[in-house]
Design a protein around this motif. Structure first.
Motif, short mmCIF file in Angstrom:
data_model
loop_
_atom_site.label_atom_id
_atom_site.label_comp_id
_atom_site.label_asym_id
_atom_site.label_seq_id
_atom_site.Cartn_x
_atom_site.Cartn_y
_atom_site.Cartn_z
N PRO A 79 0.83 -1.34 -0.02
CA PRO A 79 -0.06 -0.04 -0.07
C PRO A 79 0.91 1.13 0.10
CG PRO A 79 -0.95 -1.66 1.46
CD PRO A 79 0.51 -2.00 1.13
N ALA A 80 2.19 1.27 0.70
CA ALA A 80 2.92 2.36 0.69
C ALA A 80 3.27 2.75 -0.76
CB ALA A 80 3.89 2.26 1.64
N ALA A 81 3.82 1.44 -1.51
CA ALA A 81 4.33 1.72 -2.74
C ALA A 81 3.16 2.34 -3.71
CB ALA A 81 4.80 0.60 -3.21
N LEU A 82 1.99 1.77 -3.54
CA LEU A 82 0.83 2.16 -4.64
C LEU A 82 0.43 3.67 -4.03
CD1 LEU A 82 -1.31 -1.10 -4.31
CD2 LEU A 82 -0.23 -0.08 -6.29
N TRP A 83 0.46 3.89 -2.92
CA TRP A 83 0.34 5.44 -2.44
C TRP A 83 1.20 6.27 -2.83
CZ3 TRP A 83 -4.11 7.43 -1.19
CH2 TRP A 83 -4.09 8.67 -0.67
N GLU A 84 2.31 6.07 -3.12
CA GLU A 84 3.64 6.91 -3.49
C GLU A 84 3.17 7.00 -5.18
OE1 GLU A 84 6.82 9.33 -4.53
OE2 GLU A 84 6.04 8.66 -2.47
N ARG A 85 2.62 6.01 -5.64
CA ARG A 85 2.50 6.08 -7.38
C ARG A 85 1.36 6.73 -7.30
NH1 ARG A 85 3.18 5.79 -12.23
NH2 ARG A 85 1.64 4.50 -13.59
N ILE A 86 0.36 6.76 -6.79
CA ILE A 86 -0.99 7.47 -6.75
C ILE A 86 -0.61 9.06 -6.75
CG2 ILE A 86 -2.90 8.20 -5.40
CD1 ILE A 86 -3.25 5.12 -4.95
N THR A 87 0.13 9.19 -5.48
CA THR A 87 0.55 10.96 -5.34
C THR A 87 1.39 11.32 -6.38
OG1 THR A 87 2.34 10.38 -4.04
CG2 THR A 87 0.40 10.80 -2.54
N ARG A 88 2.08 10.75 -6.97
CA ARG A 88 2.77 11.17 -8.20
C ARG A 88 2.23 11.61 -9.67
NH1 ARG A 88 6.73 7.06 -9.71
NH2 ARG A 88 6.04 5.62 -7.81
N VAL A 89 1.15 10.24 -9.71
CA VAL A 89 0.38 10.55 -10.85
C VAL A 89 -0.82 11.49 -10.58
CG1 VAL A 89 -1.60 9.36 -12.36
CG2 VAL A 89 0.26 8.22 -11.62
N VAL A 90 -1.12 11.95 -9.57
CA VAL A 90 -2.31 12.99 -9.13
C VAL A 90 -1.42 14.22 -9.22
CG1 VAL A 90 -3.32 14.04 -7.27
CG2 VAL A 90 -3.58 11.66 -7.66
N LYS A 91 -0.14 14.48 -8.99
CA LYS A 91 0.48 15.64 -9.27
C LYS A 91 0.72 15.81 -10.66
CE LYS A 91 2.84 15.76 -4.84
NZ LYS A 91 4.36 15.52 -4.30
N LYS A 92 1.09 14.80 -11.45
CA LYS A 92 1.12 14.88 -12.88
C LYS A 92 -0.12 15.55 -13.41
CE LYS A 92 2.73 12.67 -17.07
NZ LYS A 92 3.25 11.33 -17.50
N CYS A 93 -1.19 14.63 -13.36
CA CYS A 93 -2.54 15.15 -13.88
C CYS A 93 -2.93 16.45 -13.38
CB CYS A 93 -3.57 14.16 -13.30
SG CYS A 93 -3.54 12.47 -13.98
N ASN A 94 -2.63 16.84 -12.36
CA ASN A 94 -3.07 18.15 -11.85
C ASN A 94 -2.09 19.17 -12.93
OD1 ASN A 94 -3.96 20.39 -10.41
ND2 ASN A 94 -2.00 20.61 -9.23
N GLU A 95 -0.95 18.92 -12.96
CA GLU A 95 -0.08 19.91 -13.89
C GLU A 95 -0.61 19.85 -15.35
OE1 GLU A 95 4.01 18.23 -13.44
OE2 GLU A 95 4.00 18.94 -11.31
N GLN A 96 -0.93 18.68 -15.78
CA GLN A 96 -1.76 18.59 -17.38
C GLN A 96 -3.25 19.44 -17.27
OE1 GLN A 96 -1.51 14.46 -18.28
NE2 GLN A 96 0.34 14.61 -18.92
N ASN A 97 -3.66 19.17 -16.22
CA ASN A 97 -5.14 20.18 -16.09
C ASN A 97 -4.90 21.45 -16.29
OD1 ASN A 97 -8.00 19.66 -15.97
ND2 ASN A 97 -7.74 20.61 -13.70
N GLN A 98 -3.81 21.90 -15.54
CA GLN A 98 -3.56 23.48 -15.56
C GLN A 98 -3.04 23.87 -16.79
OE1 GLN A 98 -3.97 25.64 -13.26
NE2 GLN A 98 -4.76 24.03 -11.67
#
Length: 146
Positions: A79-98
């Motif tokens: 779960p820790a590794a998955l959570w790390e992946r989730i936070t990275r992808v969310v940040k990337k998606c946020n940048e793309q959305n901007q």
């Protein structure tokens, strides 16, 4: 804990799809002319993905409450590794959305500029009642009859 890991895997999968969808949206919006049908398909796909992500996020929160755990899940390796992946992808998606927002604003500005130009041209009549343009000709006008 197994159900919790499955939920996180589903979130990662949907976030990866959202990442790809946002990249395609930015590619489309970077073009000089937008294909509205294609952009609508992308928008519908984004809405579907966001609804799915929200669903899995709600499930994640319920499982966290039941399991009495909280992000970043340091005591649990997967779960820790998955959570790390989730936070990275969310940040990337946020940048793309901007970036999408900025591109949309640029297109909206162009559309509004064209609308102003068209309304300015439309507000001044091109031809008057006599059939002339309503503007004085720069040169001399001669009436010749034969």
């Amino acid at each position: 804990m197994e159900n919790f890991t499955v939920i996180l895997h589903n979130m990662v999968k949907r976030l990866d799809e959202l990442d790809s969808t946002l990249a395609e949206e930015n590619r489309q919006l970077s073009q000089a002319q937008i294909n509205p049908v294609s952009l609508q398909v992308i928008s519908d796909n984004k809405s579907r993905l966001l609804a799915a992500i929200n669903f899995y996020d709600e499930q994640r929160r319920q499982e966290e409450t039941q399991l009495r755990i909280a992000p970043p899940f340091m005591r649990h390796r997967e779960p820790a590794a998955l959570w790390e992946r989730i936070t990275r992808v969310v940040k990337k998606c946020n940048e793309q959305n901007q970036q999408s927002f900025q591109l949309l604003e640029m297109h909206m500005k162009r559309v509004n500029d064209v609308k102003k130009l068209v309304s300015q041209v439309a507000s001044s009549p091109m031809y008057g009642a006599s059939g002339g343009s309503g503007q004085q000709d720069a040169g001399t006008m001669y009436r010749i009859s034969v």
